[in-house]
Design a protein around this motif. Structure first.
Motif, mmCIF file in Angstrom:
data_model
loop_
_atom_site.group_PDB
_atom_site.id
_atom_site.type_symbol
_atom_site.label_atom_id
_atom_site.label_comp_id
_atom_site.label_asym_id
_atom_site.label_seq_id
_atom_site.Cartn_x
_atom_site.Cartn_y
_atom_site.Cartn_z
ATOM 1 N N GLY A 15 55.623 -120.235 64.457
ATOM 2 C CA GLY A 15 54.259 -120.350 64.963
ATOM 3 C C GLY A 15 53.608 -119.016 65.269
ATOM 4 O O GLY A 15 52.459 -118.974 65.707
ATOM 5 N N TRP A 16 54.348 -117.888 65.025
ATOM 6 C CA TRP A 16 53.839 -116.558 65.358
ATOM 7 C C TRP A 16 54.000 -115.610 64.170
ATOM 8 O O TRP A 16 54.940 -115.735 63.389
ATOM 9 N N LEU A 17 53.073 -114.654 64.069
ATOM 10 C CA LEU A 17 53.124 -113.633 63.026
ATOM 11 C C LEU A 17 52.971 -112.255 63.658
ATOM 12 O O LEU A 17 52.025 -112.002 64.409
ATOM 13 N N GLU A 18 53.899 -111.362 63.358
ATOM 14 C CA GLU A 18 53.831 -110.004 63.894
ATOM 15 C C GLU A 18 52.776 -109.197 63.133
ATOM 16 O O GLU A 18 52.746 -109.191 61.903
ATOM 17 N N ILE A 19 51.895 -108.484 63.867
ATOM 18 C CA ILE A 19 50.855 -107.709 63.181
ATOM 19 C C ILE A 19 50.795 -106.236 63.594
ATOM 20 O O ILE A 19 50.232 -105.429 62.862
ATOM 21 N N MET A 20 51.362 -105.871 64.751
ATOM 22 C CA MET A 20 51.242 -104.459 65.143
ATOM 23 C C MET A 20 52.225 -104.086 66.239
ATOM 24 O O MET A 20 52.838 -104.947 66.883
ATOM 25 N N GLY A 21 52.369 -102.761 66.407
ATOM 26 C CA GLY A 21 53.106 -102.209 67.525
ATOM 27 C C GLY A 21 52.133 -101.522 68.474
ATOM 28 O O GLY A 21 51.059 -101.074 68.068
ATOM 29 N N CYS A 22 52.501 -101.422 69.744
ATOM 30 C CA CYS A 22 51.595 -100.847 70.729
ATOM 31 C C CYS A 22 52.380 -100.385 71.953
ATOM 32 O O CYS A 22 53.592 -100.598 72.050
ATOM 33 N N GLY A 23 51.690 -99.768 72.883
ATOM 34 C CA GLY A 23 52.339 -99.355 74.120
ATOM 35 C C GLY A 23 51.527 -98.296 74.848
ATOM 36 O O GLY A 23 50.503 -97.808 74.359
ATOM 37 N N GLU B 132 49.716 -86.606 85.016
ATOM 38 C CA GLU B 132 49.524 -86.991 86.415
ATOM 39 C C GLU B 132 48.091 -87.447 86.673
ATOM 40 O O GLU B 132 47.826 -88.135 87.660
ATOM 41 N N ILE B 133 47.193 -87.041 85.778
ATOM 42 C CA ILE B 133 45.773 -87.394 85.941
ATOM 43 C C ILE B 133 45.353 -88.479 84.960
ATOM 44 O O ILE B 133 44.638 -89.417 85.321
ATOM 45 N N TYR B 134 45.854 -88.362 83.745
ATOM 46 C CA TYR B 134 45.412 -89.269 82.688
ATOM 47 C C TYR B 134 46.552 -90.153 82.202
ATOM 48 O O TYR B 134 47.728 -89.774 82.243
ATOM 49 N N SER B 135 46.182 -91.322 81.740
ATOM 50 C CA SER B 135 47.113 -92.230 81.072
ATOM 51 C C SER B 135 46.377 -92.833 79.878
ATOM 52 O O SER B 135 45.163 -92.676 79.730
ATOM 53 N N GLY B 136 47.118 -93.521 79.041
ATOM 54 C CA GLY B 136 46.459 -94.100 77.878
ATOM 55 C C GLY B 136 47.357 -95.070 77.134
ATOM 56 O O GLY B 136 48.552 -95.201 77.441
ATOM 57 N N PHE B 137 46.769 -95.733 76.161
ATOM 58 C CA PHE B 137 47.568 -96.620 75.311
ATOM 59 C C PHE B 137 47.252 -96.325 73.854
ATOM 60 O O PHE B 137 46.215 -95.738 73.514
ATOM 61 N N ALA B 138 48.178 -96.746 73.001
ATOM 62 C CA ALA B 138 48.023 -96.581 71.552
ATOM 63 C C ALA B 138 48.507 -97.849 70.866
ATOM 64 O O ALA B 138 49.344 -98.587 71.404
ATOM 65 N N PHE B 139 47.995 -98.084 69.685
ATOM 66 C CA PHE B 139 48.428 -99.235 68.886
ATOM 67 C C PHE B 139 48.256 -98.885 67.413
ATOM 68 O O PHE B 139 47.502 -97.976 67.057
ATOM 69 N N GLY B 140 48.980 -99.593 66.584
ATOM 70 C CA GLY B 140 48.895 -99.337 65.155
ATOM 71 C C GLY B 140 49.234 -100.578 64.357
ATOM 72 O O GLY B 140 50.120 -101.355 64.736
ATOM 73 N N MET B 141 48.513 -100.766 63.258
ATOM 74 C CA MET B 141 48.737 -101.951 62.421
ATOM 75 C C MET B 141 48.561 -101.581 60.958
ATOM 76 O O MET B 141 47.881 -100.603 60.616
ATOM 77 N N GLY B 142 49.216 -102.344 60.077
ATOM 78 C CA GLY B 142 49.044 -102.142 58.649
ATOM 79 C C GLY B 142 47.875 -102.969 58.124
ATOM 80 O O GLY B 142 47.782 -104.174 58.394
ATOM 81 N N ILE B 143 46.974 -102.343 57.393
ATOM 82 C CA ILE B 143 45.816 -103.069 56.872
ATOM 83 C C ILE B 143 46.267 -104.126 55.873
ATOM 84 O O ILE B 143 45.718 -105.237 55.825
ATOM 85 N N GLU B 144 47.291 -103.796 55.055
ATOM 86 C CA GLU B 144 47.799 -104.782 54.100
ATOM 87 C C GLU B 144 48.293 -106.038 54.807
ATOM 88 O O GLU B 144 48.065 -107.153 54.333
ATOM 89 N N ARG B 145 48.975 -105.839 55.934
ATOM 90 C CA ARG B 145 49.503 -106.976 56.679
ATOM 91 C C ARG B 145 48.374 -107.872 57.188
ATOM 92 O O ARG B 145 48.434 -109.105 57.063
ATOM 93 N N ILE B 146 47.309 -107.252 57.722
ATOM 94 C CA ILE B 146 46.183 -108.027 58.219
ATOM 95 C C ILE B 146 45.501 -108.753 57.065
ATOM 96 O O ILE B 146 45.124 -109.930 57.168
ATOM 97 N N ALA B 147 45.346 -108.056 55.932
ATOM 98 C CA ALA B 147 44.704 -108.676 54.764
ATOM 99 C C ALA B 147 45.539 -109.830 54.228
ATOM 100 O O ALA B 147 44.997 -110.845 53.774
ATOM 101 N N MET B 148 46.866 -109.700 54.258
ATOM 102 C CA MET B 148 47.736 -110.791 53.789
ATOM 103 C C MET B 148 47.539 -112.037 54.649
ATOM 104 O O MET B 148 47.495 -113.158 54.135
ATOM 105 N N LEU B 149 47.412 -111.842 55.955
ATOM 106 C CA LEU B 149 47.215 -112.978 56.850
ATOM 107 C C LEU B 149 45.816 -113.561 56.685
ATOM 108 O O LEU B 149 45.641 -114.789 56.667
#
Length: 339
Positions: A274-282, A297-314
């Motif tokens: 029932g689930w499909l993996e599409i990206m990594g993040c953190g 100590e002042i800044y924090s952030g997040f990043a993520f990445g996905m394959g365009i082919e994978r999204i297009a396949m879905l």
């Protein structure tokens, strides 16, 4: 002279013209500077004065007759239909078939549009990179397997130069050149030394995102990705985050979306989960921030990445990754209604 005028009229009456060239030849023959009527005018000077009135009237009549005949020739010629050329000029021209956007271009633009509504801007970088921007600045240890020749295309005789394996190198360059807050989306082509199959290729396309500011949390990451998933796959889409590991984020997660094909009920595409993996993040690792002179100590952030082919396949339910690279017009023509 009267006999000559009558002879001119008789010849003119018998003359027939079927083209502009023939009409012009007729005009020159009778009314031109060296035409027959000019010869008559030259002889008119020798006519006795008491006969000039009669001859003058006759000359004008013949001249008028000739001019009217020329005018009738032109009028009749305009009424005639044009000679058939073999082409029907009323038919529409040959249709010009419009090309179509490549499905990867369609999906790439759609992803960028979604994140642009959240304030992300597009950043770009070179495909031929150095070890620092691809690995070292992203907290990859020297012994990390991704540095091995089996995964990375290195430039011969230049061990520190390689084809980028991910677009995270653009994030590093962005952090080096800009002060926070940073909110960028990084689309691009990447390369990995992998066997080509229905689910893998040595060339593919990624889109990665980076957000750095004060007080950025994992909750911000989750809400951003939930918004993206529902904009991309539909308002009923659900997401789940599973713990994972990446050298450049801590904590890290893999993101799944509810299967768009079976609606989460389970099918062969989602392997009945029932689930499909599409990206990594953190969350961006503090070591990555420090390597780009950003104070963790002042800044924090997040990043993520996905394959365009994978999204297009879905999105389009394409089951073989190789279709995207074969330039088969039968495959590409299916996307002619896409924008």
């Amino acid at each position: 002279m009267l006999e000559k005028l009558e002879q001119i009229k008789k010849e003119a009456e018998a003359f027939v013209a079927n083209s502009e060239e023939e009409i012009e030849a007729f005009r020159i023959q009778y009314l031109g500077k060296k035409g027959k009527m000019n010869e008559v005018f030259a002889e008119f000077k020798k006519v006795p004065n008491e006969q000039k009135r009669e001859f003058g009237k006759k000359i004008n009549e013949i001249k008028t007759f000739l001019q009217e005949k020329i005018d009738r020739f032109h009028a009749d010629l305009q009424k005639q239909p044009e000679e058939a050329s073999g082409d029907d000029l009323t038919l529409p021209g040959d249709p010009v078939k419009w090309g179509t956007r490549h499905p990867l271009s369609i999906v790439r633009r759609e992803i960028i549009d979604i994140f642009s509504r959240l304030g992300y801007v597009v950043a770009d970088g070179p495909e031929i990179e150095d070890d620092h921007h691809v690995f070292s600045a992203l907290n990859f240890p020297e012994e990390h397997p991704a540095r091995d020749m089996q995964d990375t295309f290195f430039i011969e005789k230049q061990p520190d130069v390689l084809l980028r394996t991910h677009t995270s190198s653009i994030q590093v360059r962005t952090m080096e050149q800009n002060d926070p807050p940073i909110r960028v989306i990084c689309p691009g082509r990447v390369f990995r030394n992998e066997a080509i199959s229905a689910r893998a290729h040595c060339i593919f396309h990624q889109i990665e995102g980076l957000y750095i500011d004060k007080d950025v949390s994992f909750a911000d990451l989750k809400q951003t990705l939930l918004y993206f998933a529902r904009e991309m796959f539909g308002a009923d889409t659900e997401i789940r985050l599973r713990p994972s590991y990446f050298p450049f984020t801590e904590p890290s997660a893999e993101m799944d979306v509810s299967c768009t094909i079976c609606g989460g009920k389970g099918c062969n595409v989602c392997k009945y989960t029932g689930w499909l993996e599409i990206m990594g993040c953190g969350m961006v690792d503090p070591n990555v921030l420090e390597s780009s002179d950003i104070d963790p100590e002042i800044y924090s952030g997040f990043a993520f990445g996905m394959g365009i082919e994978r999204i297009a396949m879905l999105k389009y339910q394409v089951k073989d990754l190789r279709y995207y690279f074969e330039n088969d017009v039968r495959f590409l023509g299916q996307f002619e209604n896409e924008v």
